[in-house]
Design an enzyme around this catalytic site. Structure first.
Site, PDB file in Angstrom:
ATOM      1  CD  GLN A   1      -1.465  -7.325 -10.177  1.00  4.81           C
ATOM      2  OE1 GLN A   1      -1.030  -7.756  -9.056  1.00  4.81           O
ATOM      3  NE2 GLN A   1      -3.196  -6.851  -9.948  1.00  4.81           N
TER       4      GLN A   1
ATOM      5  CG  HIS B   1       2.579 -10.848  -7.663  1.00  9.38           C
ATOM      6  ND1 HIS B   1       2.012 -10.477  -5.906  1.00  9.38           N
ATOM      7  CD2 HIS B   1       1.259 -10.995  -7.926  1.00  9.38           C
ATOM      8  CE1 HIS B   1       0.238 -10.751  -6.533  1.00  9.38           C
ATOM      9  NE2 HIS B   1       0.245 -10.314  -7.036  1.00  9.38           N
TER      10      HIS B   1
ATOM     11  CG  ASN C   1       0.558 -13.502  -5.485  1.00  7.49           C
ATOM     12  OD1 ASN C   1       0.341 -13.743  -4.128  1.00  7.49           O
ATOM     13  ND2 ASN C   1       0.849 -13.650  -6.277  1.00  7.49           N
ATOM     14  CD  GLU C   2      -3.386 -16.160  -5.829  1.00  5.37           C
ATOM     15  OE1 GLU C   2      -3.347 -16.246  -6.973  1.00  5.37           O
ATOM     16  OE2 GLU C   2      -4.022 -15.499  -5.065  1.00  5.37           O
TER      17      GLU C   2
END
Ligand code: GCO
Length: 430
Positions: A18, A112, A156-157
């Site tokens: 990102q 991620h 992540n998540e």
């Protein structure tokens, strides 16, 4: 305004794809480039954090923050199955050293959302072999960089796949004219929900071709439809990576992060809320009992009536993402999690997508006030990472969602720290 004690980890978070730019060996890059992409725009240079991380980490430290959560990009380290790119390992060594030079504790995320393209071609997150491939990547990386690390989040998540499966199923049902009384499902990550079926089909075929996969339903990226086995495969990958890293570097504190919501049923909606809590949290508990911490990520609440999830009502404020602007949610979720998970908690993501920075500053104050009360009540909350340090690439939504404490003019890559960065930095005892 009350402050967190000196030893509390107060900082901000980013994710490689990102913010870094040009993640050309990743599965996301592939999906952004196809003609019928579900992405509003490609990530391209992002905000050039790959080259500007020193400036960004210094802005974080100079504002008074002491922790930086960032991810290491597997696709850079292993652009091919049998590759191991030393120059990329050295790049992340420099990022870690920059954190320590600035008195900043790194919280490293090993995965991620983005995966190497080759991993998806080889079956991705529905292929059991991914468990060992991910563990091997994590083990070798901490053997080389672990002395500079302390907190490591494997994935992540890790619960996002199930949430997305529900979202995509709900989307397909609506597209096919299914009558669904509840509000559209929501998730932190947007999928091409406004795309018409034909484009979705073309996008799926182009994506499969890009990965060299025959059957478009067999493209198993991390953020894609998942089977119940695939849901648990992620947890098995977490356990294998955690155990391998612990063996290589016993000093590391290892956990994962979960995307959670403050679930609030109206009368009649209790059963829906209970099922949602089991889906997004409770059924993962057995796989994290040996973890050193749990990363809690929450942006809003979800309310339920007898038909299921409901939309925010007219007068309730929404963020740029479309869900409710609800800063009280994070403390409520921390309290709910602490009832079931007895290890350390770190808020690894919480924030607001808004172009009104004074609202962001208020959001931060309201959210952290609730968290200070959690600590007063004896909950072992050890840190708060605001999402995000920088305005960045919000996946399918591109660059229009502004979460950051620092704005970036992407034509010049100039950084413009916002007032909210100072506000967050002021919340730590010096
Ligand atoms: C997620 C991811 C972040 C998002 C953030 C804002 O939770 O989806 O960890 O990459 O950008 O949550 O939506």
């Amino acid at each position: 305004m009350r402050r967190f004690e000196k030893g509390f980890m107060l900082g901000a978070a980013t994710a490689a794809h990102q913010v870094e730019g040009n993640n050309i060996h990743s599965d996301y890059w592939v999906q952004e480039q196809i003609p019928h992409s579900s992405f509003d725009e490609p990530s391209l240079d992002a905000v050039d954090h790959y080259n500007r991380y020193e400036e960004d980490i210094k802005l974080l430290a100079d504002a008074g923050l002491n922790t930086y959560r960032f991810s290491i990009e597997w696709a850079r380290i292993q652009p091919e199955p049998d590759a191991w790119v030393k120059e990329e390992v050295e790049h992340y060594r420099k990022v870690l050293e920059c954190c320590h030079r600035n008195g900043v504790t790194p919280i490293v995320t090993m995965h991620h959302f983005t995966s190497p393209k080759w991993l998806i071609t080889e079956g991705g997150w529905e292929n059991n072999d991914t468990v060992e491939k991910f563990a091997a990547y994590c083990k070798r990386l901490v053997e080389e960089l672990g002395d500079l690390m302390e907190y490591v989040s494997t994935i992540n998540e890790a619960n996002m796949r199930l949430q997305l499966a529900a979202l995509i199923k709900d989307m397909m049902k609506r597209m096919m004219g299914g009558n669904t009384k509840s509000a559209p499902a929501q998730s932190d990550v947007q999928v091409g929900i406004n795309m018409i079926p034909e484009n979705i089909k073309l996008g799926m075929i182009e994506t499969a071709n890009a990965f060299g996969i025959q059957d478009p339903t067999k493209v198993h990226t991390f953020i894609s439809q998942c089977t119940p086995e695939g849901d648990i495969l992620v947890m098995r990958a977490h356990e294998a990576a955690r155990d391998a890293m612990k063996k290589a570097c016993p000093h590391l504190k290892i956990g994962l992060t979960l995307s959670l919501h403050d679930l609030q049923p109206y009368s009649g909606g209790e059963k829906h809320a209970e099922k949602e809590w089991d889906d997004e949290f409770l059924h993962y508990l057995p796989y994290i009992q040996n973890d050193d911490f749990l990363g809690v990520q929450c942006y809003t609440r979800k309310r339920f009536d007898a038909n299921g999830v409901t939309q925010p009502s007219e007068g309730e404020k929404r963020t740029q993402m479309g869900y409710e602007d609800y800063p009280l949610g994070i403390a409520n979720v921390v309290r709910a999690v602490a009832k079931e998970f007895k290890g350390q908690l770190i808020v690894t993501e919480n924030g607001i997508a808004t172009n009104d920075d004074s609202r962001r500053a208020e959001f931060i104050k309201e959210a952290t006030e609730g968290l200070l009360a959690c600590i007063d009540d004896g909950i072992p909350l050890k840190g708060y990472m605001y999402w995000s340090l920088l305005d960045n690439f919000e996946w399918q939504k591109g660059y229009c969602m502004t979460f950051g404490l620092i704005a970036v003019d992407r034509t010049t890559q100039t950084r413009y720290p916002k007032e909210s960065l100072k506000v967050l930095g002021s919340l730590l005892e010096i």
